[in-house]
Design a protein around this motif. Sequence first.
Motif, PDB file in Angstrom:
ATOM      1  N   ALA A   1      27.753  31.322  37.800  1.00  0.00           N
ATOM      2  CA  ALA A   1      28.130  32.785  38.074  1.00  0.00           C
ATOM      3  C   ALA A   1      26.973  33.674  38.401  1.00  0.00           C
ATOM      4  CB  ALA A   1      28.954  33.273  36.794  1.00  0.00           C
TER       5      ALA A   1
ATOM      6  N   ALA B   1      27.959  41.715  41.416  1.00  0.00           N
ATOM      7  CA  ALA B   1      26.666  41.417  40.884  1.00  0.00           C
ATOM      8  C   ALA B   1      25.891  41.356  42.121  1.00  0.00           C
ATOM      9  CB  ALA B   1      26.657  39.891  40.390  1.00  0.00           C
TER      10      ALA B   1
ATOM     11  N   THR C   1      26.520  47.042  44.011  1.00  0.00           N
ATOM     12  CA  THR C   1      27.269  45.766  43.555  1.00  0.00           C
ATOM     13  C   THR C   1      28.931  45.962  43.597  1.00  0.00           C
ATOM     14  OG1 THR C   1      27.232  46.917  41.166  1.00  0.00           O
ATOM     15  CG2 THR C   1      25.242  45.811  41.805  1.00  0.00           C
TER      16      THR C   1
ATOM     17  N   ALA D   1      28.639  41.742  33.257  1.00  0.00           N
ATOM     18  CA  ALA D   1      29.182  40.844  33.631  1.00  0.00           C
ATOM     19  C   ALA D   1      28.763  39.617  32.753  1.00  0.00           C
ATOM     20  CB  ALA D   1      28.590  40.144  35.118  1.00  0.00           C
ATOM     21  N   HIS D   2      27.775  39.567  32.144  1.00  0.00           N
ATOM     22  CA  HIS D   2      27.233  38.849  31.024  1.00  0.00           C
ATOM     23  C   HIS D   2      28.197  38.772  29.698  1.00  0.00           C
ATOM     24  CE1 HIS D   2      24.636  36.681  28.053  1.00  0.00           C
ATOM     25  NE2 HIS D   2      24.163  35.995  28.847  1.00  0.00           N
TER      26      HIS D   2
ATOM     27  N   LEU E   1      31.914  37.435  30.526  1.00  0.00           N
ATOM     28  CA  LEU E   1      31.970  36.108  30.492  1.00  0.00           C
ATOM     29  C   LEU E   1      31.855  35.331  29.231  1.00  0.00           C
ATOM     30  CD1 LEU E   1      29.254  35.418  33.675  1.00  0.00           C
ATOM     31  CD2 LEU E   1      31.862  35.033  33.641  1.00  0.00           C
TER      32      LEU E   1
ATOM     33  N   VAL F   1      33.302  37.063  39.262  1.00  0.00           N
ATOM     34  CA  VAL F   1      32.059  37.842  39.482  1.00  0.00           C
ATOM     35  C   VAL F   1      31.902  37.505  41.063  1.00  0.00           C
ATOM     36  CG1 VAL F   1      29.533  37.891  39.125  1.00  0.00           C
ATOM     37  CG2 VAL F   1      30.881  37.122  37.178  1.00  0.00           C
TER      38      VAL F   1
ATOM     39  N   VAL G   1      34.304  42.071  38.338  1.00  0.00           N
ATOM     40  CA  VAL G   1      33.012  42.899  38.544  1.00  0.00           C
ATOM     41  C   VAL G   1      31.941  42.266  39.561  1.00  0.00           C
ATOM     42  CG1 VAL G   1      32.978  43.457  36.072  1.00  0.00           C
ATOM     43  CG2 VAL G   1      31.959  41.365  36.531  1.00  0.00           C
TER      44      VAL G   1
ATOM     45  N   LEU H   1      22.484  38.314  37.017  1.00  0.00           N
ATOM     46  CA  LEU H   1      23.610  38.526  36.443  1.00  0.00           C
ATOM     47  C   LEU H   1      23.483  39.987  35.445  1.00  0.00           C
ATOM     48  CD1 LEU H   1      26.522  37.500  36.441  1.00  0.00           C
ATOM     49  CD2 LEU H   1      25.856  36.178  34.172  1.00  0.00           C
TER      50      LEU H   1
ATOM     51  N   ALA I   1      33.040  43.571  45.338  1.00  0.00           N
ATOM     52  CA  ALA I   1      34.034  43.513  44.211  1.00  0.00           C
ATOM     53  C   ALA I   1      35.579  44.193  44.423  1.00  0.00           C
ATOM     54  CB  ALA I   1      33.360  43.877  42.950  1.00  0.00           C
TER      55      ALA I   1
END
Length: 291
Positions: free
Chosen positions: A128, A252, A161, A267-268, A271, A280, A250, A263, A165
């Motif tokens: 990811a 990245a 970013t 996002a982290h 996940l 992602v 989201v 990342l 998305a």
Amino acid sequence: MELPLVVGVDGSEGSLPAVDWAVDEAARHGLSLRLVHGSLWERYEGRIPSIGPDRPAGRVPADHIVASAAERAGRRNPDVKVSTDVLLADATDALLHEGNNATALITGSRGRGGLKGLLLGSVGLAVAARAHCPVIVVRGDPAGLAGTHRRILLGAGGPATGEEAVRFALREAEARGAVLDVVRAWRRAAHEAAETSGRDHEERARTELDELLGVAMADHPAVRVHRTTVEGPARKVLVHRSAAADLVVVGARRRQGHVGLQLGTVAHTLLHHAQCPVAVVPQQVGREPLP
């Protein structure tokens, strides 16, 4: 020709929901499915007795893993075209390589070697954070996995970013006939006056949201979009809202020339804690100038 959805399989319980989810996703978008297992069995071949000239013993478990996954996919939906492959590579490297020719990469939330308390396996996290195509980590509660909410959640970032998305989320909502719930979170500085700064931040967030959605929405006029601006940490807001979503999306950044993990904290966090699958979607950006 449309590129396939690529699913990383390793024979673990965590990969089974990923196969099921990927089959449904492939059918939804009219895509084929490619089931991949990365194995370094050749390293250990000298230590394992061979069972025949054409089938080294170290290859047998790997072949069984992809064959079992393909059988499961066929039972789920026999109309989805499925192919399989065993790659002589580390699982992360194998998936990153396959991602160069994939519509998206799909993994489970835990692998065979994961510790019991680990919320996301190392392979899923690394893929990811490094892949150059969308990565979907299949996790969450039964309702989120079943796709019964008919709602796609998009964490709206900035142009650096968020553009890819947005397009991904709109396509997903359109394919599912779902509502797209777009959320832009904002926060005021501690020293700012509450009433004035709150109003300014709210207006700025709405303007940024309109700019981000404007062009992409024109290509998907049938999608119902619900826009929300809310005060608070984006990661907490999105984790909370993921309980009522079928997929959270989201963006990245992927900086040119950068080979490490890329990342963001939002996002982290998703996940590891989202209650539905997480997509992602990478956004390519140029090299950052040296200071």
